[in-house]
Design a protein around this motif. Sequence first.
Motif, PDB file in Angstrom:
ATOM      1  N   MET A 116      38.052 -17.634 -39.251  1.00 28.86           N
ATOM      2  CA  MET A 116      38.875 -18.476 -40.114  1.00 28.86           C
ATOM      3  C   MET A 116      38.982 -19.885 -39.507  1.00 28.86           C
ATOM      4  O   MET A 116      39.052 -20.029 -38.280  1.00 28.86           O
ATOM      5  N   LEU A 138      45.644 -13.331 -37.549  1.00 25.31           N
ATOM      6  CA  LEU A 138      44.929 -14.460 -36.943  1.00 25.31           C
ATOM      7  C   LEU A 138      45.325 -14.710 -35.487  1.00 25.31           C
ATOM      8  O   LEU A 138      44.614 -15.396 -34.775  1.00 25.31           O
ATOM      9  N   TRP A 154      41.681 -22.979 -50.938  1.00 22.60           N
ATOM     10  CA  TRP A 154      42.060 -22.634 -49.573  1.00 22.60           C
ATOM     11  C   TRP A 154      43.219 -21.643 -49.586  1.00 22.60           C
ATOM     12  O   TRP A 154      43.946 -21.501 -50.577  1.00 22.60           O
ATOM     13  N   ARG A 175      48.766 -12.336 -40.997  1.00 20.78           N
ATOM     14  CA  ARG A 175      47.408 -12.549 -41.489  1.00 20.78           C
ATOM     15  C   ARG A 175      46.347 -12.035 -40.503  1.00 20.78           C
ATOM     16  O   ARG A 175      45.138 -12.090 -40.793  1.00 20.78           O
ATOM     17  N   ASP A 222      37.531 -19.870 -46.457  1.00 23.23           N
ATOM     18  CA  ASP A 222      37.640 -19.615 -45.018  1.00 23.23           C
ATOM     19  C   ASP A 222      38.548 -20.624 -44.321  1.00 23.23           C
ATOM     20  O   ASP A 222      38.516 -20.741 -43.094  1.00 23.23           O
ATOM     21  N   CYS A 223      39.335 -21.373 -45.099  1.00 21.84           N
ATOM     22  CA  CYS A 223      40.239 -22.376 -44.536  1.00 21.84           C
ATOM     23  C   CYS A 223      41.692 -22.001 -44.814  1.00 21.84           C
ATOM     24  O   CYS A 223      42.053 -21.659 -45.944  1.00 21.84           O
ATOM     25  N   HIS A 258      39.048 -19.357 -33.590  1.00 23.27           N
ATOM     26  CA  HIS A 258      39.152 -20.005 -34.899  1.00 23.27           C
ATOM     27  C   HIS A 258      38.765 -21.484 -34.792  1.00 23.27           C
ATOM     28  O   HIS A 258      39.054 -22.138 -33.787  1.00 23.27           O
TER      29      HIS A 258
END
Length: 196
Positions: free
Chosen positions: A1, A195, A175, A193, A156-157, A97
């Motif tokens: 990401m 991340l 996005w 998420r 992917d943003c 990332h």
Amino acid sequence: MNIVFDIGNVLIAWDPRAAFRHGFASDAEIDAFLAEVEFYAWNLEQDRGRSRADAIAAAREDHAALLDGYFERFHLTIQDKICETWSLMERLRAKGHGIYGLTNFAADTWPVALRVHPQLGEAFEDVVVSGHEGTVKPEREIYDLLCRRNALSPSDCLFIDDSAANADGARKAGWQAHHFTTPDALRRDLTERGLL
């Protein structure tokens, strides 16, 4: 990401009152002045690419000196880093990332920000500065520009911005987005998420 950070009030606190405290007795008086001159709309035109000279020419004569002083004292408005957000950014970077910047910022004041906070010049794989591009958030073009310039897929943003309108603009561009309120809320969202 790919994680795309706004800068003002996400990574760096922005307090425009600080540029005017020398001329007023209280923040309430500053707020009245900012409302009278429609400061935020005036400032957005610099973010869109209007020069300092043109900005002062556009101001009423009795406001011109104070507004010109905003550029002289701009450094006072961006003194404080939001350290917790920087820490989250570094954790995201360590996870692999991509880290990008997308900011509404005037071409005349961006170099000041880089002097006050040199880390801004090193933090991102790329940063899109609205004043250099002639388009501002939440207009679609500025989001598309960052993707084109870096060969990124919008899906992917993830965009992080303190303005709900700007976060919504990112969603309309395909996005994901987080409307930033506090570092803790951001940390929770990033964790949910998957991340962090």
